[in-house]
Scaffold this motif. Structure first.
Motif, PDB file in Angstrom:
ATOM      1  N   VAL A  36       0.834  -1.206   0.000  1.00 35.67           N
ATOM      2  CA  VAL A  36       0.000   0.000   0.000  1.00 35.67           C
ATOM      3  C   VAL A  36       0.869   1.256   0.000  1.00 35.67           C
ATOM      4  O   VAL A  36       0.583   2.220  -0.733  1.00 35.67           O
ATOM      5  N   ALA A  37       1.942   1.250   0.776  1.00 38.55           N
ATOM      6  CA  ALA A  37       2.830   2.414   0.821  1.00 38.55           C
ATOM      7  C   ALA A  37       3.497   2.655  -0.528  1.00 38.55           C
ATOM      8  O   ALA A  37       3.617   3.806  -0.973  1.00 38.55           O
ATOM      9  N   GLU A  38       3.936   1.602  -1.197  1.00 42.73           N
ATOM     10  CA  GLU A  38       4.573   1.759  -2.510  1.00 42.73           C
ATOM     11  C   GLU A  38       3.579   2.221  -3.566  1.00 42.73           C
ATOM     12  O   GLU A  38       3.905   3.040  -4.425  1.00 42.73           O
ATOM     13  N   ILE A  39       2.376   1.709  -3.526  1.00 43.23           N
ATOM     14  CA  ILE A  39       1.369   2.115  -4.500  1.00 43.23           C
ATOM     15  C   ILE A  39       1.000   3.586  -4.291  1.00 43.23           C
ATOM     16  O   ILE A  39       0.882   4.356  -5.251  1.00 43.23           O
ATOM     17  N   ARG A  40       0.862   3.983  -3.019  1.00 46.26           N
ATOM     18  CA  ARG A  40       0.522   5.388  -2.737  1.00 46.26           C
ATOM     19  C   ARG A  40       1.651   6.329  -3.114  1.00 46.26           C
ATOM     20  O   ARG A  40       1.416   7.482  -3.460  1.00 46.26           O
ATOM     21  N   ALA A  41       2.908   5.855  -3.047  1.00 40.60           N
ATOM     22  CA  ALA A  41       4.052   6.694  -3.413  1.00 40.60           C
ATOM     23  C   ALA A  41       4.296   6.692  -4.918  1.00 40.60           C
ATOM     24  O   ALA A  41       5.222   7.357  -5.393  1.00 40.60           O
ATOM     25  N   GLY A  42       3.522   5.927  -5.647  1.00 42.22           N
ATOM     26  CA  GLY A  42       3.673   5.884  -7.096  1.00 42.22           C
ATOM     27  C   GLY A  42       4.881   5.082  -7.549  1.00 42.22           C
ATOM     28  O   GLY A  42       5.452   5.369  -8.599  1.00 42.22           O
ATOM     29  N   PHE A  43       5.304   4.099  -6.789  1.00 44.94           N
ATOM     30  CA  PHE A  43       6.437   3.223  -7.093  1.00 44.94           C
ATOM     31  C   PHE A  43       7.753   3.994  -7.222  1.00 44.94           C
ATOM     32  O   PHE A  43       8.681   3.553  -7.904  1.00 44.94           O
TER      33      PHE A  43
END
Length: 112
Positions: A36-43
């Protein structure tokens, strides 16, 4: 290692299974938070282009997101099985006249 020893009481084995269930659930929660953190940060934190996305994000981490559910089901199944066995042993000891001890009933169950 404790689960492999057949001389342990069922209650001890059930406690070990609950500890394993909790540990695997925490591992899965941490992996979900990472995704979830990576997806929210846009990879942005993965880097290395398509290689970084497919190898590091998908190849190395997806097993930690999918496989714990199979392990959790197996732990649930073993806990249910051992709880039913412990209940039947307790019921048969309570139903007996008191001459048969729990160890005798348990040794009969293990010999099956």
């Amino acid at each position: 290692m404790k689960m492999l020893r057949r001389d342990l009481p069922d209650e001890s084995r059930i406690r070990c299974l609950w500890l394993s269930f909790f540990s695997v659930a925490v591992l899965d929660a941490g992996t979900t938070i990472y995704y979830v953190a990576e997806i929210r940060a846009g990879f942005a934190d993965i880097g290395q282009g398509a290689y970084g996305l497919w190898f590091k994000f998908i190849g190395e981490n997806v097993p930690y997101l999918i496989l714990p559910y199979f392990v959790l089901y197996a732990i649930y199944y073993l806990t249910d099985h051992l709880t039913r066995l412990a209940g039947s042993v307790a019921a048969s000891v309570a139903a007996s006249s008191g001459s048969a001890s729990q160890d005798v009933v348990r040794s009969e169950r293990l010999s099956r």
